[in-house]
Design an enzyme around this catalytic site. Sequence first.
Site, mmCIF file in Angstrom:
data_model
loop_
_atom_site.group_PDB
_atom_site.id
_atom_site.type_symbol
_atom_site.label_atom_id
_atom_site.label_comp_id
_atom_site.label_asym_id
_atom_site.label_seq_id
_atom_site.Cartn_x
_atom_site.Cartn_y
_atom_site.Cartn_z
ATOM 1 N N LYS A 162 -43.181 9.829 36.110
ATOM 2 C CA LYS A 162 -43.352 8.807 35.080
ATOM 3 C C LYS A 162 -42.472 7.609 35.425
ATOM 4 C CE LYS A 162 -41.240 7.805 31.389
ATOM 5 N NZ LYS A 162 -41.343 6.319 31.524
ATOM 6 N N SER A 177 -30.434 4.856 32.032
ATOM 7 C CA SER A 177 -29.306 4.608 31.144
ATOM 8 C C SER A 177 -28.722 5.907 30.598
ATOM 9 C CB SER A 177 -29.744 3.726 29.975
ATOM 10 O OG SER A 177 -30.552 4.458 29.069
ATOM 11 N N THR A 178 -27.443 5.846 30.236
ATOM 12 C CA THR A 178 -26.775 7.011 29.671
ATOM 13 C C THR A 178 -27.379 7.436 28.334
ATOM 14 O OG1 THR A 178 -24.717 6.614 30.863
ATOM 15 C CG2 THR A 178 -24.555 7.874 28.820
ATOM 16 N N THR A 207 -30.435 7.275 27.277
ATOM 17 C CA THR A 207 -31.679 7.985 27.547
ATOM 18 C C THR A 207 -31.393 9.336 28.181
ATOM 19 O OG1 THR A 207 -32.858 5.893 27.826
ATOM 20 C CG2 THR A 207 -33.916 7.866 28.703
ATOM 21 N N GLY A 208 -30.433 9.390 29.094
ATOM 22 C CA GLY A 208 -30.052 10.664 29.701
ATOM 23 C C GLY A 208 -29.535 11.658 28.664
ATOM 24 N N GLU A 214 -28.849 10.851 36.854
ATOM 25 C CA GLU A 214 -28.031 9.791 37.471
ATOM 26 C C GLU A 214 -28.067 8.618 36.518
ATOM 27 O OE1 GLU A 214 -27.063 6.633 38.714
ATOM 28 O OE2 GLU A 214 -28.396 6.602 40.451
ATOM 29 N N CYS A 271 -27.182 0.693 40.058
ATOM 30 C CA CYS A 271 -26.253 1.539 39.305
ATOM 31 C C CYS A 271 -24.867 1.542 39.941
ATOM 32 C CB CYS A 271 -26.794 2.961 39.218
ATOM 33 S SG CYS A 271 -28.289 3.127 38.225
ATOM 34 N N GLU A 279 -21.549 -2.109 30.938
ATOM 35 C CA GLU A 279 -22.262 -2.258 32.211
ATOM 36 C C GLU A 279 -23.220 -3.439 32.092
ATOM 37 O OE1 GLU A 279 -25.013 0.350 35.297
ATOM 38 O OE2 GLU A 279 -25.022 0.839 33.176
#
Length: 470
Positions: free
Chosen positions: A170, A222-223, A225-226, A243, A277, A374
Amino acid sequence: MINIKTMLIDGMPLIGTGEPFSVINPATEDIICQCNMASTEQLDQAVAAAKRAYSTWRQTPDAERKRLLHEIADHLEQHADELASIIVQEQGKPLALAQIEVGAAVGWTRYTAELDIPEQVFENSDTRYTTAHRKPLGVVASITPWNWPLMIAIWHIMPALRAGNTVVSKPSGLTPLNTLRLVQIINEVLPKGVVNVVLGEADIGNAISRHIDINKVIFTGSTPTGQRILSNSANTLKRLTLELGGNDAAIVLPDTDINQVAESIFNTAFLNMGQTCAAIKRLYVHESQYEEMGKALADLASQQVVGNGLNPATTFGPVQNARQYRLVSELVEDARRNGGHIICGGEASSEPGYFYPPTIVSNVSKGVRLVDEEQFGPVLPLISYLEIDDAVRMANSCEYGLGGSVWGSDLELAETVARQLECGTVWINKHAEVLPHIPFGGCKLSGVGVEFGVEGLLEYTQLQVINRHK
């Protein structure tokens, strides 16, 4: 317009039955393709196809999987110009950088093809022979971001295939076209259903991370979403490689020759217009060299040609999307309001396209958003320090831990400082260098697991111990 808008499920092209969306060229703000999101039913179809294909693909001999990955690399080389052109139009980077991305994708595919999965003997005694074996996991879902759309898809898909898994990919809705074309090319080589691609955003991503028949999710992005993927996957206990975000710090030691390192620091801070990143996002410079470094970086920034990536003269493309463009502008304005000095850049273009020049900001420190957050764009804050211990403390005072670097001529001192940094990779006199044979991953809020090399390949496998008594 680019006429690549169909998903590929079980080898068949399909139009999504979900919401329509537009793919925008960030250099012109023109619509280059109209696509449709997948429905959850179509995601189920893709997962079912991958699950069916897995029963055969997992039995494919090792040498044959190697050969097929090399054949995919051959096909990528044949379509290199097409793939690079698509990258420029949907992502915005200069054509030369897009060509590097395609070339790296080919090289990474070939390297991954040649990786061998090790078997280990734990004990071979008079009474027992105990060995470790690695088995594929099953269906792997790949969720990729918009900054390196081809390269990161390759990073996800190729080790999954090499280990004997099947894939549902995706891509980001901002840059889906390259991945759609990539999966078409892969399907010219592999049996149907081994690699499938669906389009979607949060709804499809959530459905992927909850799906009972998906055995692993690999995500770059992104964090937040992770974290959502991690939460959604709890009930199925699926394997994860995440990651995530980074706010990489670079420390320039007092003995450093500024003229010698400035260009490398600039290039690794503004790689892909800063949309990487593991780019340098915070630069700590000793107060004795602070002004010299700012001037050297500003001189390099002034040499950049900002423009459409299809123009051969362009060295610096646009920010990829409107949301990121607004964030970059907000962070610079916040720094300005808080006493930051804009050494160069700092003004968005009034022309069409999400163009923002390479920007250097001094006189900022922790507490200013540009330092704490970031930025993921073409802005670099410079922070001064007096003692090296202060630089280390400030560098580590961050929730992220992806990469970091130390710059200086005293390599023993640089190594001592490097070992104190809290991040997954520390470079010395280098930054943002990822290589296919060296594991890469973050700590803190920068991720879970590693990619690349044998260690990265093993993340696509299940350890099985066979304990045979004699």
